[in-house]
Design an enzyme around this catalytic site. Sequence first.
Site: not given
Length: 306
Positions: A118, A122, A191, A194
Amino acid sequence: TYWLKKGLRQDTLVALKTTGRFESNLIRSGRVKSLRFMQARLSMVLYRVYRPDEHLSNTQEHWGIPVMDKENDLKMKISKAMGYCFRNEDLVLQATTHKSYTNEANEEEKNNHNERLEFLGDAVLNLVISEMLMDAYPEVNEGELSRMRAALVNEKELSKTANRLCLGELLRLGKGEEKDGGRNKHSLLADLFEALLAAVYLEGDLKAAREVVDLVLGEMVAKSKDRVPGFDPKSRLQVLLQQQGQTTPTYCLLEQTGPEHRRQFTVSVLIDNQELGRGIGRSKKAAEQTAARNALLTIDNPCDGE
């Protein structure tokens, strides 16, 4: 005829032809920029019509499409949702595993959750979205681009995207988190998206990640200006005309038609009594926005001779 002689069923051929035409149209229209998404779809058509056997394996190997059997069901569903044909099942498992699941697992799996993915996803998402916004809006400055990116890359919007792709049902949760409704939590869904994007980046490359983001979020990027306060067509037109030293545009109601429950309004936008554009909408406000949008198109692409 060749494949029929090889033992491939007629219904499989029909499914392949139908899906092939659909995906080819997507590629020609620019919605899909590589064959990865098409390969994933074809692989799933084969799986539905056929069950994994010698014919299926041979056919997929011939076309370079990974074989997906029942044991790879999670990988197949994720590939379908993301538009990317995953090969590494371990990476998919890690991306879809929440920390609560590994806390209840054995010691070897304690750190095999998606938090690190995650973190990477991001960064990849911010990079790709920033690049897409810069390409789509060359006239917009850094501060405005940051606002547009923030409106796209945030927990609420990413969780909506994850829900649209039905990713929540594929999340691996601990029993406690499951009871607490973790499968519907915005933070967990954002999350998860990502983490899966990071998995695409690690298994493929940055180009593959760009293609997935373009497929999943491209339409939202194209409408970014309308989603950010101050970037609606009326505001943009007014700012543009002020920068050119023009007077403030005015809007004139030209026509109102239809019954009360289905009214249509026609509005024109004027500058110094010269019409720049017209718009139709179910309300005066909507018609004004359409008129402003058409005026912006006129300014950006003036007709020859004008």
